[in-house]
Design a protein around this motif. Structure first.
Motif, mmCIF file in Angstrom:
data_model
loop_
_atom_site.group_PDB
_atom_site.id
_atom_site.type_symbol
_atom_site.label_atom_id
_atom_site.label_comp_id
_atom_site.label_asym_id
_atom_site.label_seq_id
_atom_site.Cartn_x
_atom_site.Cartn_y
_atom_site.Cartn_z
ATOM 1 N N PRO A 57 4.147 49.393 13.058
ATOM 2 C CA PRO A 57 3.136 49.430 13.629
ATOM 3 C C PRO A 57 2.410 48.138 13.504
ATOM 4 C CG PRO A 57 3.332 51.334 12.132
ATOM 5 C CD PRO A 57 4.658 50.273 11.939
ATOM 6 N N ILE A 58 1.544 47.806 14.642
ATOM 7 C CA ILE A 58 0.693 46.657 14.716
ATOM 8 C C ILE A 58 -0.556 46.996 14.704
ATOM 9 C CG2 ILE A 58 0.065 44.452 15.825
ATOM 10 C CD1 ILE A 58 2.941 44.406 16.990
ATOM 11 N N PHE A 59 -1.058 47.873 15.499
ATOM 12 C CA PHE A 59 -2.422 48.533 15.765
ATOM 13 C C PHE A 59 -2.421 50.031 16.010
ATOM 14 C CE2 PHE A 59 -3.381 43.982 17.033
ATOM 15 C CZ PHE A 59 -4.496 43.819 16.256
ATOM 16 N N GLU A 60 -3.401 50.688 15.666
ATOM 17 C CA GLU A 60 -3.552 51.844 16.179
ATOM 18 C C GLU A 60 -4.611 51.863 17.036
ATOM 19 O OE1 GLU A 60 -3.964 55.143 13.225
ATOM 20 O OE2 GLU A 60 -2.165 54.564 12.194
ATOM 21 N N GLY A 115 0.268 35.508 10.491
ATOM 22 C CA GLY A 115 1.239 35.037 9.331
ATOM 23 C C GLY A 115 2.246 36.027 8.859
ATOM 24 N N ASP A 116 1.719 37.285 9.120
ATOM 25 C CA ASP A 116 2.672 38.463 8.618
ATOM 26 C C ASP A 116 4.054 38.415 9.672
ATOM 27 O OD1 ASP A 116 0.673 39.108 6.839
ATOM 28 O OD2 ASP A 116 0.008 41.058 7.854
ATOM 29 N N HIS A 117 5.009 38.924 8.732
ATOM 30 C CA HIS A 117 6.290 38.996 9.246
ATOM 31 C C HIS A 117 6.380 40.591 9.574
ATOM 32 C CE1 HIS A 117 8.206 34.932 8.625
ATOM 33 N NE2 HIS A 117 7.334 34.930 7.706
ATOM 34 N N ILE A 118 6.768 40.838 10.986
ATOM 35 C CA ILE A 118 6.868 42.165 11.426
ATOM 36 C C ILE A 118 8.327 42.355 11.662
ATOM 37 C CG2 ILE A 118 4.628 42.406 12.303
ATOM 38 C CD1 ILE A 118 5.505 41.601 15.031
ATOM 39 N N VAL A 148 3.501 36.474 19.114
ATOM 40 C CA VAL A 148 4.470 36.723 17.988
ATOM 41 C C VAL A 148 5.465 35.505 18.186
ATOM 42 C CG1 VAL A 148 6.164 38.028 16.924
ATOM 43 C CG2 VAL A 148 4.126 39.077 17.869
ATOM 44 N N TYR A 149 5.905 34.536 17.194
ATOM 45 C CA TYR A 149 7.139 33.975 17.246
ATOM 46 C C TYR A 149 8.174 34.724 16.841
ATOM 47 C CZ TYR A 149 10.390 30.606 15.433
ATOM 48 O OH TYR A 149 11.860 29.904 15.286
ATOM 49 N N ALA A 150 9.199 34.719 17.521
ATOM 50 C CA ALA A 150 10.448 35.644 17.528
ATOM 51 C C ALA A 150 11.751 34.645 17.724
ATOM 52 C CB ALA A 150 10.365 36.649 18.321
ATOM 53 N N PRO A 151 12.276 34.251 16.539
ATOM 54 C CA PRO A 151 13.280 33.554 16.780
ATOM 55 C C PRO A 151 14.629 34.130 17.235
ATOM 56 C CG PRO A 151 12.866 33.588 14.413
ATOM 57 C CD PRO A 151 11.769 34.328 15.053
ATOM 58 N N PHE A 159 10.023 43.747 18.871
ATOM 59 C CA PHE A 159 10.788 42.596 18.294
ATOM 60 C C PHE A 159 10.515 42.173 16.890
ATOM 61 C CE2 PHE A 159 8.185 41.163 22.017
ATOM 62 C CZ PHE A 159 7.725 39.949 21.060
ATOM 63 N N PRO A 160 11.254 41.535 16.205
ATOM 64 C CA PRO A 160 10.863 41.170 14.917
ATOM 65 C C PRO A 160 10.381 39.630 15.171
ATOM 66 C CG PRO A 160 13.412 41.114 14.986
ATOM 67 C CD PRO A 160 12.812 41.910 16.357
ATOM 68 N N GLY A 161 9.575 39.175 14.163
ATOM 69 C CA GLY A 161 9.143 37.970 14.337
ATOM 70 C C GLY A 161 7.759 37.834 13.214
ATOM 71 N N ARG A 162 6.975 36.802 13.571
ATOM 72 C CA ARG A 162 5.818 36.363 12.752
ATOM 73 C C ARG A 162 4.587 36.375 13.797
ATOM 74 N NH1 ARG A 162 7.257 31.406 11.207
ATOM 75 N NH2 ARG A 162 6.116 30.671 12.937
ATOM 76 N N ILE A 163 3.500 37.102 13.185
ATOM 77 C CA ILE A 163 2.249 36.913 13.920
ATOM 78 C C ILE A 163 1.801 35.732 13.797
ATOM 79 C CG2 ILE A 163 -0.019 37.769 14.012
ATOM 80 C CD1 ILE A 163 1.875 40.190 14.769
#
Length: 179
Positions: free
Chosen positions: A139-142, A131-134, A57-60, A32-36
């Motif tokens: 991808p977050i991690f491999e 603080g990154d927006h995703i 993740v904060y996800a509005p 889901f979209p949001g901010r780390i």
């Protein structure tokens, strides 16, 4: 030496390197979209177990979806399909049934959600920082399972004719010479 008919044996020395078996690499995406807000793994090389949280993740959009769920829950008797749809919306974002039930029980939306690893292994690449927006599916991690690795050799053209599948290979690495 007596002349006889048998397969020729040739020894070749080739430089090479130990690499990750690409079939054992998993990319952990954002569901889901949001901010780390927080990273539970903050360095390459960290080990993670399957199911373990890797980021908060904060996800509005999830906050809004939870409000819809709570409203639909209040009206579930008169409109059960709306309740099922609101619940399914969260499930589609990889929110577990247990967490959904906890949201309903608490009666208020959660601000942050954890993203969990779907594979055990070592972090080979970190794509995000706090603080990154995703975005969805970013991808977050491999994560790689290093229980089996590949050794890639650089074979020279004149060595190719003497190589075949099933040939025995021995190798050594600088960190463990002679082993």
């Amino acid at each position: 030496t007596e002349v006889r008919y048998e397969p020729a044996k040739k020894e070749s020395r080739m430089p090479g390197k130990v690499t990750v078996d690409e079939r054992r690499i998993a990319v952990i995406p954002a569901h889901f979209p949001g901010r780390i807000e927080k990273l539970y793994l903050d360095f390459t090389g960290a080990y993670v177990e399957q199911g373990e949280p890797i980021a908060s993740v904060y996800a509005p959009e999830l906050v809004s979806a939870q409000k819809e769920l709570l409203e639909a829950y209040e009206r579930r008797e008169s409109n059960p399909s709306l309740y099922r749809a609101a619940r399914q919306k969260l499930i589609n974002w990889e929110i577990s049934e247990t967490i959904i039930d906890n949201i309903i029980e608490d009666g208020k939306p959660r601000r942050n959600f954890d993203i969990h690893s779907h594979r055990s292994g070592y972090v080979t690449r970190r794509h995000v920082s706090v603080g990154d927006h995703i975005h969805f599916a970013e991808p977050i991690f491999e994560v790689a399972d290093l229980s089996s690795v590949w050794i890639e050799f650089e074979a020279y053209e004149n060595d190719l004719s003497g190589l075949a599948e099933g040939d025995s290979v021995s190798f050594t690495v600088r960190s463990h010479p002679g082993e």
